[in-house]
Design an enzyme around this catalytic site. Structure first.
Site, PDB file in Angstrom:
ATOM      1  N   SER A 478     -17.342   6.537  54.536  1.00  0.00           N
ATOM      2  CA  SER A 478     -16.732   7.015  55.778  1.00  0.00           C
ATOM      3  C   SER A 478     -15.596   8.006  55.521  1.00  0.00           C
ATOM      4  O   SER A 478     -14.867   7.905  54.528  1.00  0.00           O
ATOM      5  CB  SER A 478     -16.191   5.836  56.584  1.00  0.00           C
ATOM      6  OG  SER A 478     -17.243   4.992  56.988  1.00  0.00           O
ATOM      7  N   GLU A 592     -29.281  -3.600  52.037  1.00  0.00           N
ATOM      8  CA  GLU A 592     -28.163  -4.477  52.389  1.00  0.00           C
ATOM      9  C   GLU A 592     -28.372  -5.102  53.755  1.00  0.00           C
ATOM     10  O   GLU A 592     -28.123  -6.294  53.944  1.00  0.00           O
ATOM     11  CB  GLU A 592     -26.859  -3.678  52.369  1.00  0.00           C
ATOM     12  CG  GLU A 592     -25.633  -4.526  52.628  1.00  0.00           C
ATOM     13  CD  GLU A 592     -24.342  -3.743  52.507  1.00  0.00           C
ATOM     14  OE1 GLU A 592     -23.285  -4.381  52.429  1.00  0.00           O
ATOM     15  OE2 GLU A 592     -24.393  -2.506  52.506  1.00  0.00           O
TER      16      GLU A 592
END
Length: 740
Positions: A478, A592
């Site tokens: 991010s 994930e």
């Protein structure tokens, strides 16, 4: 000894045959006639569960689901339940045998009533008196055309009477439509079959599961129709299914329907397999259906708009079936109380029932539990739990001890030093680690990325460090202007000979204190589309030019703004080819997400068990908390919600075991579990009051402040790894096929 029951393949064939049969009927509401009943019998549907070869509750559920989709009010479940009771084995009377033969041939049709045994006191009463069955029964379906009534009376016993003289039926329309009746009986029995109280209660639970399956089929059919409608209906120059509000509304419905589907299927399977906790699983399924199906039905109509009001449309039929079905045998109150009783009325270590994970999974569960009892217990564990949340996040000593077992590479291929264990062994490992409160270890995303996209040299260098618990990675994704929209990231990596020079900023970076950062960069600023210019690197955190500015999170941990100022990274640290970073990154995130929802729901389940342990001995205003009706209702409802999340976890594991990781299914589990964690925290605070707001190390803090800390932490799980809003769009577009 377990009965030899039909296989999954047999059930698939049955479902296709039933759906095909109903598809050949009119698309208007199915009207039950003697002729239709004989046609249903010819399909073998009146013989379901008559013998082990004809199936059990799973087959009844399947037929009911298809009947719900077709809006068919025929009492197929009643016939199946009579078969499931095996009455001929309890009473060998010729009259009973003749009735069953006629039922299977389609010459007899029966409606079933539990009378005073029903959870709903309005269901009526029945008794044997003076050689006759005397009864007044409510909510009897198709009473105008059935040939027999099967009614439970005190004793208890099942009494079968023929309709005709001494039996009268009065129509009692429900939700504005006929089909339901109040029946009065004063007639001699055809046969009487003895039962025990426990057997009748069990059969009532089975009947409720079957009826909820029909309600689910109705809700699913209406939902499928509204999804198709949303893709075609245009407003403001585009399909309404492109509007985010519609997409997210329908994604929510899809999630709720998946919860009902999985819990009902599990309850039926547990019953057929004669598993000890089947009653608990049935209660969870009933509570889930009662709370979810009506909500889905309402939202479906909202999306249909005015078209759904018309009785010419299917939607009103399904709306009625949903509401009647989930309430027919008492609705949510009884199963919620049953779940609450499981957690609040028993002593000792009360937990959610364990799943049968198969021979390998069950054996590995025991192995992990024994290892944790030795390596993560007593003073070692107590010392760790006295640390602050931030300090408890990672324990290098424990990571190395776990690394010695090889379990960090539980599902890795053997060529990388892994054990190639299946998804259910991985699930067993996750369960035991979470239940013991052990800290995390390993780097599963980075390991998966290296195994697929790494060079042989990278694999030989980095994978052993992860496997042995010697290295942990952060994820540098991010940026200030690139959160969910990761394709817009701006951190630059410019090739300079045998190195890349990296400049940029990453925010909200957790595990910044690890040995390495898995860093997403832009190597082509002019790439079109933008994600085509992304490249991934492994960056040692000791590299010159990295500036870390930690920030405390509201949940007690830390993340950091990480600045990269002329950071030189060898080209050999690039993962995949230049410009292939998006493929590398999204593949790792998909891996994930496949288990992220399961990890979250296991955290909630463990904290819920601790909460119930506290409530069992706590008092409020001098009265036991566990006797408070509000507390019991909230605890039971939460137990059902957590069980639905656990079923989604198992569903994802089943898909992984087949070599599949559908991103929309992983998103369903992630969205549900993250928001479940939030709901749990808020409900727990309501139940416990302001003392539950006291944080760790505060005098009087309930459960050492874990509940309020989990509530603060829950916000992260809703936002991270793709916000739930993004996940809902993924579910709508990839899972439901709505336009982008």
């Amino acid at each position: 000894m377990l009965r030899e029951l039909p296989s999954d393949e047999d059930r698939q064939i049955l479902q296709e045959a039933v759906r095909g049969f109903f598809a050949d009927l009119s698309d208007r509401a199915v009207v039950v006639t003697a002729q239709l009943w004989k046609q249903l019998a010819a399909q073998g549907l009146t013989q379901i569960a008559a013998s082990p070869a004809e199936g059990g509750l799973r087959e009844i559920v399947l037929v009911q689901l298809e009947a719900g989709r077709a809006a068919c009010p025929a009492p197929l479940a009643d016939a199946g339940l009579v078969n499931l009771m095996q009455p001929a084995a309890r009473n060998e009377s010729p009259a009973l045998r003749a009735f069953l033969d006629d039922l299977h041939a389609g010459e007899a049709m029966t409606a079933l009533s539990f009378a005073s045994f029903d959870h709903d006191g309005a269901a009526g009463w029945a008794q044997l008196q003076g050689g006759n069955l005397n009864a007044e029964l409510a909510f009897i379906e198709s009473a105008d055309i059935v040939t027999h009534l099967a009614v439970f009376v005190p004793g208890p016993a099942l009494v079968i009477v023929k309709t005709g003289e001494g039996v009268t039926a009065e129509p009692t329309p429900m939700m504005g439509k006929p089909g339901w009746w109040r029946v009065r009986i004063d007639a001699p029995p055809l046969a009487t079959v003895p039962f025990t109280e426990r057997e009748v209660r069990d059969l009532l639970a089975v009947a409720a599961v079957a009826e909820d399956a029909r309600a689910f089929g109705a809700a699913q059919r209406a939902f499928e129709q509204v999804v198709a409608y949303a893709g075609e209906r245009c407003q403001f120059g585009q399909p309404i299914g492109r509007f985010q509000a519609i997409q997210h509304k329908l994604a929510n419905c899809h999630i709720a329907l998946r919860a009902v589907q999985l819990t009902i299927a599990n309850a039926a399977a547990q019953y057929d397999l004669e598993a000890a906790p089947w009653r608990w699983f049935a209660a969870a399924a009933l509570a889930t259906a009662a709370s979810s199906l009506r909500r889905v039905s309402l939202e479906t109509h909202h999306a249909f708009g005015a078209i759904g009001y018309s009785e010419e449309h299917e939607a009103p039929r399904h709306f009625r079936q949903v509401h009647v079905g989930v309430l027919r045998y008492g609705g949510q109150r009884s199963p919620v109380e049953q779940l609450a009783s499981h957690f609040l009325d028993r002593d000792g270590d009360v937990r959610f029932p364990e799943y049968d994970l198969g021979p390998a999974g069950n054996a590995f569960r025991r192995e992990v539990r024994a290892w944790l009892d030795t390596h993560w217990s007593g003073e070692r564990r107590d010392r760790h739990e006295q640390l602050s949340f931030a300090e408890r996040e990672y324990d290098r000593e424990f990571a190395r001890a776990l690394g010695a077992t090889g379990w960090i590479g539980l599902n890795w291929p053997k060529r990388f030093g892994g054990q190639e264990r299946g998804a259910f062994e991985q699930l067993a490992f996750m369960e035991e680690m979470e239940r013991s409160g052990a800290p995390r270890a390993g780097a599963p995303v980075q390991a998966a990325m290296l195994q697929v996209y790494g060079t042989p040299e990278q694999q030989q260098r980095y994978l052993p460090e992860i496997l042995h618990g010697e290295a942990i990675y952060g994820m540098g994704y991010s940026e200030p202007q690139a959160g969910s929209d990761l394709a817009s990231l701006k951190t630059r990596a410019v090739r300079d000979g045998d190195h890349y020079v990296i400049n940029g900023q990453k925010i909200w970076t957790t595990t910044y204190w690890g040995e390495y950062m898995l860093l997403a960069t832009r190597t082509d600023p002019n790439a079109s589309p933008p994600h085509a210019g992304i490249t991934m690197f492994i960056v040692p955190m000791t590299t010159s030019g990295i500036i870390i500015r930690p920030s405390e999170t509201m949940y007690g941990g830390t993340f950091a703004n990480v600045f990269y100022d002329e950071v030189r990274v060898p080209a050999e640290n690039r993962i995949g080819a230049e410009g292939e970073g998006w493929k590398v990154l999204t593949g790792a995130l998909a891996t994930e997400r496949g288990f992220i929802g399961g990890g979250i729901v296991l955290k909630v389940a463990h904290m819920f068990e601790l909460l119930c342990e506290y409530i069992r001995t706590a008092e409020r205003h001098g009265r036991p908390m566990r006797r408070d009706p509000l507390v019991r209702a909230r605890v039971g409802a939460l137990a059902a919600e957590i069980e639905a999340g656990r079923r989604m976890m198992v569903h994802c594991a089943e898909q992984v075991d087949k070599g599949e990781t559908p991103p929309d299914e992983a998103a369903v589990s992630k969205v549900y579990s993250g928001e479940l964690m939030e709901r749990f925290g808020e409900i727990a605070l309501d139940l416990l009051g302001p003392e539950a707001l006291l944080s760790e190390h505060s005098p009087g803090a309930i459960l050492r402040g874990r509940i309020e800390q989990m509530l603060r932490h829950s916000l992260m799980w809703v936002i991270s790894i793709g916000t739930n809003e993004i996940q809902r769009s993924l579910i709508a577009q990839r899972g439901l096929g709505l336009p982008r």
